[in-house]
Motif scaffolding. Structure first.
Motif, PDB file in Angstrom:
ATOM      1  N   ASN A 104      20.610 -14.351-113.930  1.00  0.00           N
ATOM      2  CA  ASN A 104      21.058 -13.709-112.694  1.00  0.00           C
ATOM      3  C   ASN A 104      21.709 -14.682-111.721  1.00  0.00           C
ATOM      4  OD1 ASN A 104      20.130 -11.198-113.530  1.00  0.00           O
ATOM      5  ND2 ASN A 104      18.075 -11.542-112.692  1.00  0.00           N
ATOM      6  N   THR A 105      21.619 -15.977-111.987  1.00  0.00           N
ATOM      7  CA  THR A 105      22.265 -16.948-111.122  1.00  0.00           C
ATOM      8  C   THR A 105      23.716 -17.111-111.528  1.00  0.00           C
ATOM      9  OG1 THR A 105      20.183 -18.149-110.837  1.00  0.00           O
ATOM     10  CG2 THR A 105      22.230 -19.329-110.317  1.00  0.00           C
ATOM     11  N   PRO A 106      24.668 -16.878-110.617  1.00  0.00           N
ATOM     12  CA  PRO A 106      26.095 -16.982-110.983  1.00  0.00           C
ATOM     13  C   PRO A 106      26.440 -18.371-111.489  1.00  0.00           C
ATOM     14  CG  PRO A 106      25.824 -15.929-108.834  1.00  0.00           C
ATOM     15  CD  PRO A 106      24.478 -16.480-109.216  1.00  0.00           C
ATOM     16  N   ARG A 107      27.284 -18.421-112.486  1.00  0.00           N
ATOM     17  CA  ARG A 107      27.749 -19.706-113.000  1.00  0.00           C
ATOM     18  C   ARG A 107      28.548 -20.427-111.927  1.00  0.00           C
ATOM     19  NH1 ARG A 107      29.156 -19.501-119.333  1.00  0.00           N
ATOM     20  NH2 ARG A 107      27.515 -18.088-120.015  1.00  0.00           N
ATOM     21  N   GLN A 108      28.392 -21.721-111.862  1.00  0.00           N
ATOM     22  CA  GLN A 108      29.029 -22.528-110.838  1.00  0.00           C
ATOM     23  C   GLN A 108      30.139 -23.371-111.449  1.00  0.00           C
ATOM     24  OE1 GLN A 108      28.167 -21.996-107.667  1.00  0.00           O
ATOM     25  NE2 GLN A 108      26.666 -20.507-108.442  1.00  0.00           N
ATOM     26  N   PRO A 109      31.129 -23.743-110.652  1.00  0.00           N
ATOM     27  CA  PRO A 109      32.208 -24.597-111.179  1.00  0.00           C
ATOM     28  C   PRO A 109      31.703 -25.983-111.508  1.00  0.00           C
ATOM     29  CG  PRO A 109      32.417 -24.343-108.800  1.00  0.00           C
ATOM     30  CD  PRO A 109      31.328 -23.390-109.242  1.00  0.00           C
ATOM     31  N   ASP A 110      32.402 -26.631-112.430  1.00  0.00           N
ATOM     32  CA  ASP A 110      32.071 -28.013-112.759  1.00  0.00           C
ATOM     33  C   ASP A 110      32.349 -28.902-111.561  1.00  0.00           C
ATOM     34  OD1 ASP A 110      31.495 -27.159-115.320  1.00  0.00           O
ATOM     35  OD2 ASP A 110      33.538 -27.553-116.037  1.00  0.00           O
ATOM     36  N   VAL A 111      31.524 -29.914-111.389  1.00  0.00           N
ATOM     37  CA  VAL A 111      31.725 -30.867-110.299  1.00  0.00           C
ATOM     38  C   VAL A 111      32.801 -31.847-110.733  1.00  0.00           C
ATOM     39  CG1 VAL A 111      30.666 -32.647-108.873  1.00  0.00           C
ATOM     40  CG2 VAL A 111      29.346 -30.633-109.551  1.00  0.00           C
ATOM     41  N   VAL A 112      33.855 -31.957-109.919  1.00  0.00           N
ATOM     42  CA  VAL A 112      34.933 -32.890-110.227  1.00  0.00           C
ATOM     43  C   VAL A 112      35.090 -33.846-109.067  1.00  0.00           C
ATOM     44  CG1 VAL A 112      36.161 -31.268-111.694  1.00  0.00           C
ATOM     45  CG2 VAL A 112      36.664 -31.300-109.254  1.00  0.00           C
TER      46      VAL A 112
END
Length: 342
Positions: free
Chosen positions: A30-38
């Motif tokens: 249920n936790t939305p996927r997050q963008p990769d840290v760049v």
């Protein structure tokens, strides 16, 4: 401690472990996927005393600003009324005579003048002189065909302009033009196409940042509205090739990282984009790539999964539509098609 008690303890431990694992899995799902840290690399900006002003040689002259080029009136999709004048009219007078609105009902209205120096038709400009004018109103758009009331409004606006510049307009027969408008509208309605694919999350939802990051890898950029992205055209000023949309509410949330997005839409406005851009191929490839990278499914509006073979069949049908538009001199992406299908 008896064996029975030990058994109950083991079972209890297993149940507890299962509950913990279940809760962890549910939370993760249920936790939305997050963008990769760049890592963001900032360009070095020179200090104030390091900046240098551009140098100009004596023989350099500032180029005049380019003339704004708008799609001109066209007898294919416009009613045209020539306006004869006895002597050249300054651009300032012509501009002052234009009506405050450039519409007749829901149809675009325009006045063009023949430039005395270039002999080309253009929107009147200051500092120019015009030896003739023509008024035009669009025959049809996505709001429908030109009707009697809109034609009458066109006549009133064109006549008012002609009176101000001491010109004599020549209007075509309303019945003939309204009939031509209906025929063009029928053609446009039959051959209009706005395609959309829905990408749905297979398991975990997506955050706005996750969607934006994956779309940006394919060339999409932020649109003017939150939750909208576009794939820009290669020619500046042209409509975007593709659109990508997700929840505006999620994009504008106080904490977008916790906004759950379960679907997004890829769209293509077929008549607006030249076939040379291969818009459907790029739409299909973008849908497949996003589905793969974001663990999603490509579906139609009703949630039915669209197989890759079906995507290829849609592309083949589109080629026939392009051929039909070409035969009518309304090629997708042309100025005439963009005005008609708007």
């Amino acid at each position: 401690m008896s064996g029975f008690t030990i058994g109950l303890a083991i079972i209890g431990g297993l149940v507890l472990a299962f509950i913990v694992a279940w809760n962890a899995w549910t939370t993760r799902r249920n936790t939305p996927r997050q963008p990769d840290v760049v890592t963001t690399v900032l360009a070095t900006v020179p200090m104030e005393d390091e900046r240098t002003e551009p140098a100009f040689s004596d023989d350099m002259a500032l180029a005049p600003p380019p003339v704004e080029r708008r799609p001109g009136l066209d007898a294919l999709i416009d009613v045209l009324a020539p306006i004869v004048v006895d002597q050249p009219v300054p651009g300032e007078i012509a501009l002052g005579a234009l009506p405050p609105t450039r519409r007749a009902g829901s149809k675009s209205f325009a006045i063009e003048g023949r430039n005395h120096a270039t002999q080309e038709w253009e929107t009147p400009r200051p500092g120019q002189r015009y030896t003739a004018f023509q008024a035009g109103v669009q025959l049809a758009n996505r709001n429908g065909a030109l009707n009697d009331i809109e034609f009458s409004e066109f006549v009133m606006k064109a006549q008012a302009f002609a009176d101000t510049v001491n010109g004599s307009p020549d209007f075509p027969e309303m019945r003939d033009e309204v009939a031509r408008a209906r025929e063009l509208d029928q053609f446009a309605g039959t051959h209009d196409a706005q395609l959309g694919f829905t990408l749905r999350a297979r398991n975990a939802a997506w955050s706005p940042g996750y969607v934006q990051q994956n779309a940006a890898r394919l060339g999409f950029v932020a649109g003017a509205i939150p939750g909208r992205m576009v794939l820009p055209a290669n020619v500046a000023g042209s409509p975007p090739i593709l659109g990508l949309a997700f929840s505006t509410q999620a994009a504008m949330a106080d904490d977008p990282a916790h906004s759950a997005i379960r679907e997004l839409t890829l769209s293509l406005d077929v008549p607006q984009v030249p076939r040379t851009e291969q818009p459907f191929v790029r739409m299909r490839d973008a849908a497949i790539a996003l589905a793969a990278s974001m663990d999603g499914l490509i579906t139609d509006d009703d949630g039915r999964v669209i197989p890759v073979e079906a995507l290829d069949a849609i592309g083949a049908d589109l080629e026939k539509l392009y051929d039909t538009l070409d035969a009518r001199d309304l090629s997708a992406g042309s100025a005439q098609a963009r005005r008609l299908f708007s």
